[in-house]
Scaffold this motif. Sequence first.
Motif, PDB file in Angstrom:
ATOM      1  N   VAL A   1     -33.313   0.694 -14.737  1.00  0.00           N
ATOM      2  CA  VAL A   1     -32.986  -0.004 -13.477  1.00  0.00           C
ATOM      3  C   VAL A   1     -31.807  -0.964 -13.663  1.00  0.00           C
ATOM      4  CG1 VAL A   1     -35.221   0.267 -12.318  1.00  0.00           C
ATOM      5  CG2 VAL A   1     -34.849  -1.692 -13.853  1.00  0.00           C
ATOM      6  N   ILE A   2     -31.641  -1.425 -14.902  1.00  0.00           N
ATOM      7  CA  ILE A   2     -30.396  -2.123 -15.245  1.00  0.00           C
ATOM      8  C   ILE A   2     -29.721  -1.199 -16.268  1.00  0.00           C
ATOM      9  CG2 ILE A   2     -29.283  -4.137 -16.274  1.00  0.00           C
ATOM     10  CD1 ILE A   2     -30.720  -5.022 -13.810  1.00  0.00           C
ATOM     11  N   GLU A   3     -28.568  -0.736 -15.954  1.00  0.00           N
ATOM     12  CA  GLU A   3     -27.931   0.326 -16.736  1.00  0.00           C
ATOM     13  C   GLU A   3     -27.970   0.084 -18.242  1.00  0.00           C
ATOM     14  OE1 GLU A   3     -26.992   3.147 -15.641  1.00  0.00           O
ATOM     15  OE2 GLU A   3     -25.587   3.968 -17.105  1.00  0.00           O
ATOM     16  N   LYS A   4     -28.666   1.018 -18.954  1.00  0.00           N
ATOM     17  CA  LYS A   4     -28.729   0.995 -20.415  1.00  0.00           C
ATOM     18  C   LYS A   4     -29.253  -0.323 -20.994  1.00  0.00           C
ATOM     19  CE  LYS A   4     -25.231   4.557 -20.957  1.00  0.00           C
ATOM     20  NZ  LYS A   4     -23.852   4.858 -21.336  1.00  0.00           N
ATOM     21  N   CYS A   5     -30.127  -0.991 -20.192  1.00  0.00           N
ATOM     22  CA  CYS A   5     -30.737  -2.243 -20.696  1.00  0.00           C
ATOM     23  C   CYS A   5     -32.254  -2.169 -20.578  1.00  0.00           C
ATOM     24  CB  CYS A   5     -30.201  -3.440 -19.913  1.00  0.00           C
ATOM     25  SG  CYS A   5     -28.467  -3.777 -20.211  1.00  0.00           S
ATOM     26  N   PRO A   6     -32.922  -1.245 -21.299  1.00  0.00           N
ATOM     27  CA  PRO A   6     -34.381  -1.127 -21.205  1.00  0.00           C
ATOM     28  C   PRO A   6     -35.116  -2.400 -21.627  1.00  0.00           C
ATOM     29  CG  PRO A   6     -33.558   0.187 -23.054  1.00  0.00           C
ATOM     30  CD  PRO A   6     -32.362  -0.281 -22.286  1.00  0.00           C
ATOM     31  N   ILE A   7     -34.442  -3.277 -22.354  1.00  0.00           N
ATOM     32  CA  ILE A   7     -35.111  -4.509 -22.781  1.00  0.00           C
ATOM     33  C   ILE A   7     -35.564  -5.336 -21.568  1.00  0.00           C
ATOM     34  CG2 ILE A   7     -32.929  -5.810 -22.938  1.00  0.00           C
ATOM     35  CD1 ILE A   7     -34.205  -7.395 -25.243  1.00  0.00           C
ATOM     36  N   ILE A   8     -34.838  -5.172 -20.438  1.00  0.00           N
ATOM     37  CA  ILE A   8     -35.161  -6.006 -19.268  1.00  0.00           C
ATOM     38  C   ILE A   8     -36.476  -5.563 -18.627  1.00  0.00           C
ATOM     39  CG2 ILE A   8     -34.328  -6.809 -17.020  1.00  0.00           C
ATOM     40  CD1 ILE A   8     -31.474  -6.722 -18.192  1.00  0.00           C
ATOM     41  N   PRO A   9     -36.658  -4.282 -18.258  1.00  0.00           N
ATOM     42  CA  PRO A   9     -37.995  -3.896 -17.793  1.00  0.00           C
ATOM     43  C   PRO A   9     -39.069  -4.066 -18.867  1.00  0.00           C
ATOM     44  CG  PRO A   9     -36.521  -1.975 -17.882  1.00  0.00           C
ATOM     45  CD  PRO A   9     -35.690  -3.175 -18.087  1.00  0.00           C
TER      46      PRO A   9
ATOM     47  N   ILE B   1     -24.824  -7.378 -20.664  1.00  0.00           N
ATOM     48  CA  ILE B   1     -25.330  -6.473 -19.618  1.00  0.00           C
ATOM     49  C   ILE B   1     -24.159  -5.780 -18.924  1.00  0.00           C
ATOM     50  CG2 ILE B   1     -26.445  -6.399 -17.337  1.00  0.00           C
ATOM     51  CD1 ILE B   1     -28.309  -8.641 -18.324  1.00  0.00           C
ATOM     52  N   LEU B   2     -23.133  -6.561 -18.610  1.00  0.00           N
ATOM     53  CA  LEU B   2     -21.971  -5.973 -17.919  1.00  0.00           C
ATOM     54  C   LEU B   2     -21.314  -4.890 -18.778  1.00  0.00           C
ATOM     55  CD1 LEU B   2     -20.496  -9.251 -16.406  1.00  0.00           C
ATOM     56  CD2 LEU B   2     -21.819  -7.478 -15.219  1.00  0.00           C
ATOM     57  N   ARG B   3     -21.246  -5.151 -20.104  1.00  0.00           N
ATOM     58  CA  ARG B   3     -20.608  -4.178 -21.012  1.00  0.00           C
ATOM     59  C   ARG B   3     -21.410  -2.888 -21.156  1.00  0.00           C
ATOM     60  NH1 ARG B   3     -19.958  -8.807 -24.375  1.00  0.00           N
ATOM     61  NH2 ARG B   3     -18.051  -9.876 -23.697  1.00  0.00           N
ATOM     62  N   CYS B   4     -22.668  -2.926 -20.720  1.00  0.00           N
ATOM     63  CA  CYS B   4     -23.473  -1.691 -20.783  1.00  0.00           C
ATOM     64  C   CYS B   4     -23.186  -0.764 -19.601  1.00  0.00           C
ATOM     65  CB  CYS B   4     -24.967  -2.036 -20.795  1.00  0.00           C
ATOM     66  SG  CYS B   4     -25.493  -2.755 -22.366  1.00  0.00           S
ATOM     67  N   HIS B   5     -22.326  -1.248 -18.687  1.00  0.00           N
ATOM     68  CA  HIS B   5     -22.020  -0.425 -17.512  1.00  0.00           C
ATOM     69  C   HIS B   5     -20.796   0.442 -17.750  1.00  0.00           C
ATOM     70  CE1 HIS B   5     -24.911  -3.068 -15.725  1.00  0.00           C
ATOM     71  NE2 HIS B   5     -24.922  -2.308 -14.647  1.00  0.00           N
TER      72      HIS B   5
ATOM     73  N   PHE C   1     -11.007 -10.228 -18.493  1.00  0.00           N
ATOM     74  CA  PHE C   1     -12.329 -10.868 -18.536  1.00  0.00           C
ATOM     75  C   PHE C   1     -13.145 -10.556 -19.786  1.00  0.00           C
ATOM     76  CE2 PHE C   1     -11.969 -12.878 -14.567  1.00  0.00           C
ATOM     77  CZ  PHE C   1     -11.430 -12.000 -13.633  1.00  0.00           C
ATOM     78  N   GLY C   2     -12.799  -9.451 -20.468  1.00  0.00           N
ATOM     79  CA  GLY C   2     -13.575  -9.106 -21.658  1.00  0.00           C
ATOM     80  C   GLY C   2     -14.851  -8.348 -21.344  1.00  0.00           C
ATOM     81  N   PHE C   3     -15.053  -7.993 -20.094  1.00  0.00           N
ATOM     82  CA  PHE C   3     -16.161  -7.123 -19.703  1.00  0.00           C
ATOM     83  C   PHE C   3     -15.663  -6.243 -18.547  1.00  0.00           C
ATOM     84  CE2 PHE C   3     -16.846  -9.885 -16.073  1.00  0.00           C
ATOM     85  CZ  PHE C   3     -16.739 -11.185 -16.551  1.00  0.00           C
TER      86      PHE C   3
END
Length: 174
Positions: free
Chosen positions: A21-29, A63-67, A115-117
């Motif tokens: 649900v957050i792109e490539k961030c399974p740690i969040i769910p 998180i932004l860099r995972c997009h 911005f670096g992301f």
Amino acid sequence: MDINAVNALSYEDFLEIFGNVIEKCPIIPAAIWIHRPFTGLADIEAHISDFIDSLPESGKEGILRCHPDLAGRELKSGALTRDSQEEQRAAGFTDLQPAEVSRMRSLNSEYKERFGFPFVICARLNTKQDIMRELLQRLGNDRAAERARAIGEVKKICALRLRNLVLSDSANKL
Ligand SMILES: NC(=O)NC1=NC(=O)NC1=O
């Protein structure tokens, strides 16, 4: 799938369904699972939002860099997640003219340079014209304002992905 079914899921099934649900961030769910039983979709969203807001700047930028970029390499090579592929297609990025592709590539790299992301926007809520206009406009922001704006877009993407999972019956096919 209603919220009672969500609350009855094992951790593994919860992550299987909500892991992106957050792109490539399974740690969040994985982190917010501990807050079940959830009272509803808005409750899940609120816990995700709180978790993201609690992160340091470096975590938010991670998180932004995972997009993946819009109309970027992953789209070209077919390496996008299913969610992202569908969102980018819906916004019209799968059939760009070559000139549009190179324009997006140069704007994306100019943004990343500054911005670096990567530039992140909720593609489902915008046309490709909106997105190119937003990209140009947001290039003028300062870093803190832009980080906050981009995280806001991540939350919009998440909200739409959650609705798609919970309100459709796709998640019932476990
Ligand atoms: N850089 C991005 O904004 N990527 C994306 N936005 C979406 O809505 N889906 C994506 O892959």
